[in-house]
Design a protein around this motif. Structure first.
Motif, mmCIF file in Angstrom:
data_model
loop_
_atom_site.group_PDB
_atom_site.id
_atom_site.type_symbol
_atom_site.label_atom_id
_atom_site.label_comp_id
_atom_site.label_asym_id
_atom_site.label_seq_id
_atom_site.Cartn_x
_atom_site.Cartn_y
_atom_site.Cartn_z
ATOM 1 N N THR A 7 5.984 17.083 -8.888
ATOM 2 C CA THR A 7 6.362 16.607 -7.552
ATOM 3 C C THR A 7 5.901 17.605 -6.494
ATOM 4 O O THR A 7 5.353 17.221 -5.455
ATOM 5 C CB THR A 7 7.894 16.392 -7.496
ATOM 6 N N ARG A 8 6.084 18.898 -6.780
ATOM 7 C CA ARG A 8 5.570 19.937 -5.870
ATOM 8 C C ARG A 8 4.058 19.747 -5.676
ATOM 9 O O ARG A 8 3.544 19.786 -4.560
ATOM 10 C CB ARG A 8 5.861 21.322 -6.473
ATOM 11 N N ASN A 9 3.356 19.506 -6.790
ATOM 12 C CA ASN A 9 1.895 19.338 -6.722
ATOM 13 C C ASN A 9 1.492 18.138 -5.872
ATOM 14 O O ASN A 9 0.563 18.220 -5.064
ATOM 15 C CB ASN A 9 1.307 19.143 -8.126
ATOM 16 N N LEU A 10 2.169 17.001 -6.077
ATOM 17 C CA LEU A 10 1.808 15.791 -5.323
ATOM 18 C C LEU A 10 2.017 16.033 -3.828
ATOM 19 O O LEU A 10 1.177 15.654 -3.002
ATOM 20 C CB LEU A 10 2.630 14.581 -5.769
ATOM 21 N N ASN A 11 3.127 16.666 -3.483
ATOM 22 C CA ASN A 11 3.389 16.941 -2.064
ATOM 23 C C ASN A 11 2.297 17.829 -1.486
ATOM 24 O O ASN A 11 1.811 17.594 -0.384
ATOM 25 C CB ASN A 11 4.764 17.592 -1.886
ATOM 26 N N CYS A 12 1.899 18.844 -2.252
ATOM 27 C CA CYS A 12 0.834 19.743 -1.793
ATOM 28 C C CYS A 12 -0.454 18.952 -1.579
ATOM 29 O O CYS A 12 -1.140 19.114 -0.563
ATOM 30 C CB CYS A 12 0.649 20.861 -2.824
ATOM 31 N N TYR B 18 -5.636 7.810 2.711
ATOM 32 C CA TYR B 18 -4.295 7.246 2.887
ATOM 33 C C TYR B 18 -3.284 8.272 2.357
ATOM 34 O O TYR B 18 -3.329 8.647 1.184
ATOM 35 C CB TYR B 18 -4.202 5.929 2.104
ATOM 36 N N THR B 19 -2.406 8.725 3.256
ATOM 37 C CA THR B 19 -1.442 9.765 2.830
ATOM 38 C C THR B 19 0.005 9.337 3.102
ATOM 39 O O THR B 19 0.912 10.142 2.974
ATOM 40 C CB THR B 19 -1.709 11.095 3.577
ATOM 41 N N ASP B 20 0.178 8.051 3.491
ATOM 42 C CA ASP B 20 1.519 7.594 3.907
ATOM 43 C C ASP B 20 2.335 7.005 2.759
ATOM 44 O O ASP B 20 3.169 6.123 2.980
ATOM 45 C CB ASP B 20 1.399 6.528 5.011
ATOM 46 N N PHE B 21 2.078 7.436 1.546
ATOM 47 C CA PHE B 21 2.834 6.889 0.414
ATOM 48 C C PHE B 21 4.319 7.203 0.557
ATOM 49 O O PHE B 21 4.688 8.259 1.087
ATOM 50 C CB PHE B 21 2.327 7.491 -0.909
ATOM 51 N N ASP B 22 5.160 6.282 0.082
ATOM 52 C CA ASP B 22 6.606 6.530 0.017
ATOM 53 C C ASP B 22 6.836 7.552 -1.090
ATOM 54 O O ASP B 22 6.825 7.203 -2.269
ATOM 55 C CB ASP B 22 7.349 5.242 -0.379
ATOM 56 N N PRO C 104 0.812 -1.237 0.000
ATOM 57 C CA PRO C 104 0.000 0.000 0.000
ATOM 58 C C PRO C 104 0.837 1.275 0.000
ATOM 59 O O PRO C 104 0.363 2.323 -0.429
ATOM 60 C CB PRO C 104 -0.800 -0.098 1.301
ATOM 61 N N LYS C 105 2.081 1.188 0.442
ATOM 62 C CA LYS C 105 2.894 2.409 0.534
ATOM 63 C C LYS C 105 3.395 2.917 -0.812
ATOM 64 O O LYS C 105 3.713 4.086 -0.976
ATOM 65 C CB LYS C 105 4.086 2.186 1.475
ATOM 66 N N ASN C 106 3.526 2.000 -1.799
ATOM 67 C CA ASN C 106 3.975 2.479 -3.113
ATOM 68 C C ASN C 106 3.119 1.914 -4.253
ATOM 69 O O ASN C 106 3.397 2.189 -5.425
ATOM 70 C CB ASN C 106 5.460 2.179 -3.344
ATOM 71 N N LEU C 107 2.126 1.107 -3.921
ATOM 72 C CA LEU C 107 1.192 0.500 -4.884
ATOM 73 C C LEU C 107 1.876 -0.483 -5.846
ATOM 74 O O LEU C 107 1.248 -1.023 -6.761
ATOM 75 C CB LEU C 107 0.417 1.566 -5.679
ATOM 76 N N TYR D 262 2.190 11.784 -12.296
ATOM 77 C CA TYR D 262 1.330 12.616 -13.157
ATOM 78 C C TYR D 262 -0.130 12.548 -12.725
ATOM 79 O O TYR D 262 -1.028 12.985 -13.455
ATOM 80 C CB TYR D 262 1.464 12.232 -14.638
ATOM 81 N N ALA D 263 -0.364 11.959 -11.554
ATOM 82 C CA ALA D 263 -1.737 11.833 -11.064
ATOM 83 C C ALA D 263 -1.720 11.836 -9.543
ATOM 84 O O ALA D 263 -0.735 11.445 -8.935
ATOM 85 C CB ALA D 263 -2.353 10.533 -11.568
ATOM 86 N N PHE D 264 -2.803 12.313 -8.968
ATOM 87 C CA PHE D 264 -2.933 12.280 -7.513
ATOM 88 C C PHE D 264 -3.637 10.985 -7.112
ATOM 89 O O PHE D 264 -4.705 10.677 -7.638
ATOM 90 C CB PHE D 264 -3.774 13.467 -7.017
ATOM 91 N N THR D 265 -3.027 10.263 -6.193
ATOM 92 C CA THR D 265 -3.624 9.002 -5.746
ATOM 93 C C THR D 265 -4.546 9.281 -4.563
ATOM 94 O O THR D 265 -4.109 9.759 -3.522
ATOM 95 C CB THR D 265 -2.510 8.025 -5.322
ATOM 96 N N LEU D 266 -5.824 8.983 -4.765
ATOM 97 C CA LEU D 266 -6.837 9.226 -3.738
ATOM 98 C C LEU D 266 -7.337 7.866 -3.257
ATOM 99 O O LEU D 266 -8.024 7.161 -3.994
ATOM 100 C CB LEU D 266 -7.990 10.024 -4.357
ATOM 101 N N VAL D 267 -6.947 7.486 -2.034
ATOM 102 C CA VAL D 267 -7.312 6.162 -1.516
ATOM 103 C C VAL D 267 -7.894 6.347 -0.117
ATOM 104 O O VAL D 267 -7.290 7.029 0.725
ATOM 105 C CB VAL D 267 -6.071 5.227 -1.451
ATOM 106 N N LEU D 268 -9.064 5.760 0.118
ATOM 107 C CA LEU D 268 -9.669 5.877 1.460
ATOM 108 C C LEU D 268 -8.826 5.144 2.490
ATOM 109 O O LEU D 268 -8.288 4.067 2.214
ATOM 110 C CB LEU D 268 -11.076 5.261 1.469
ATOM 111 N N ARG D 269 -8.737 5.711 3.672
ATOM 112 C CA ARG D 269 -8.003 5.057 4.769
ATOM 113 C C ARG D 269 -8.719 3.764 5.170
ATOM 114 O O ARG D 269 -8.095 2.736 5.365
ATOM 115 C CB ARG D 269 -7.929 6.056 5.936
ATOM 116 N N HIS D 270 -10.055 3.831 5.269
ATOM 117 C CA HIS D 270 -10.844 2.659 5.698
ATOM 118 C C HIS D 270 -11.913 2.363 4.650
ATOM 119 O O HIS D 270 -12.357 3.264 3.942
ATOM 120 C CB HIS D 270 -11.539 2.937 7.039
#
Ligand SMILES: Cc1ncc(COP(=O)(O)O)c(C=O)c1O
Length: 403
Positions: free
Chosen positions: A287-292, A303-307, A121-124, A314-322
């Protein structure tokens, strides 16, 4: 394909709308470069000087010896698997459950048996522990995918593949510019594949490339790209060997393998050369955008704990925590209402084993992979392109956090 958010009023969670998956990825500058090229009298448009130059420039950028430009990332997958089979024979290939369809189709089409593993889950990417557990003396390759810019390599995987002499193939189609330990993704594998489809980090309209440091594999790939034709090899010894072994054949028409025609054109290569010039600058902004994005999402909901180290997305990963179907349904409804494009399941639509072409072969086995199933049902991606302002990204996070 420009965004239609008006520049005059400040963007807020309340007025945010119209966010395509990709925007302005082929620029006026690229088109003008192409028009200049086409102004020549009688230009060669089939694979020629610009393809060769683009391959050299790309090799230098990735940090590899050789590149073979083809007409898509899927074609890159296809000739890589066909060439692997030719070189090492049949057997098993370890593949992720989360990837693009052609990563599995190419394995099947080459006659390999895919062996699936769940994701980290940390890097898919593939769970390294599971990959190592599934290596056997039948394993012919590990074919990993760097999902949506996140590096999927680690030292344990690299060491194990090296120890057992198993070729590692990197699919970098979604991760141009990502790094591991300071070196570009795509420079670690025995071979690595990139896509230049419009929605990716850079585009040649359609396009792809295979990279390798192995000169023998490079010759095989060149022939696989072009009908299996021996004259495509740049190695005089290879050509001489076929010529002497098959004296009854015209040396211009010796077909060594049942291969493909997946060549690209000068038009695509001219665009690629123009695009490559600003890839690094664009990636910095991404990269600036993803961090933001990840810094402003509510970590209790999402889920915001991605490595993030070395990622280039080139995309924002939106994954529910639960797991929360009602919340997910509200998120989808809101995104649709606001015309914010998204792709549920992230890369390739989620758990590939749920797709009909694999259910036919492996039945209901998809239920054995809980991590990918979570992303399949409660994950999506949203476009991240270089000229997105942080104000828009923060408005998106506020909108999502408030659903
Ligand atoms: C991980 C991955 N591999 C391969 C491909 C295939 O690339 P193409 O669309 O250029 O065929 C894609 C496509 O989006 C992809 O995301």
């Amino acid at each position: 394909m420009a965004t239609t958010i008006t520049k005059s009023e400040p963007v807020t969670a309340q007025n945010l709308r119209d966010w395509p998956l990709m925007s302005n990825n082929i620029t006026r500058e690229d088109l003008d470069t192409l028009i200049e090229f086409l102004k020549q009298d009688d230009p060669i448009l089939t694979q020629s000087k610009n393809v060769i130059a683009f391959e050299q420039e790309w090799s230098q950028w990735v940090g590899v010896k050789h590149s073979v430009f083809v007409n898509s990332g899927s074609s890159a997958n296809q000739i890589t698997m066909a060439a692997l089979k030719e070189r090492f024979g049949g057997g098993e290939v370890i593949v992720p459950t989360l990837t693009w369809v052609s990563d599995i189709a190419s394995v099947l089409q080459a006659g390999f048996d895919p062996v699936f593993v769940d994701i980290n889950p940390k890097n898919l990417g593939m769970d390294t522990k599971q990959v190592i557990e599934k290596l056997t003396n039948k394993t012919r390759a590990v074919f990993l995918t760097h999902i949506l810019g996140y590096n999927a390599l680690d030292t344990a995987l690299l060491a194990e593949c090296q120890k057992r002499n198993i070729p590692l193939i990197e699919d970098v189609c979604e991760s141009h510019g990502g790094t591991f330990q300071g070196k570009r993704l795509g420079s670690y594998g025995f071979a690595s594949n990139f896509s230049f489809y419009y929605a990716h980090h850079m585009s040649t309209i359609e396009g792809g490339v295979v990279c390798t440091n192995d000169s023998e594999f490079y010759e095989l790939l060149r022939m696989m790209r072009s009908h299996g034709m021996v004259r495509e090899s740049k190695d005089e010894a290879v050509k001489a060997r076929y010529k002497s072994n098959f004296p009854d054949l015209n040396p211009d028409f010796i077909f060594a393998f049942p291969a493909y025609n997946v060549r690209s054109t000068e038009i695509n290569a001219v665009l690629g050369r123009s695009q490559l010039k600003r890839l690094d600058a664009n990636n910095k902004n991404r990269t600036r955008n993803l961090n933001c994005f990840l810094d402003n999402l509510d970590p209790k909901k999402f889920y915001t704990d991605f490595d993030r180290e070395g990622s280039c997305n080139y995309a924002f990963t939106l994954v529910l925590r639960h797991k929360d179907q009602a919340l997910w349904d509200r998120i989808e409804k809101t995104l649709r209402e606001r015309k914010i494009e998204f792709r549920r399941g992230t890369s390739g639509g989620g758990n590939q084993l749920r797709q009909p072409f694999l259910r036919r072969l492996f039945g209901e086995s998809f239920e054995k992979y809980p991590n990918v199933d979570h992303v399949h049902f409660f994950g999506a991606y949203i476009g991240n392109y270089p000229d997105l302002g942080t104000d828009r990204i923060k408005a998106l996070c506020e909108l999502l956090n408030g659903i």
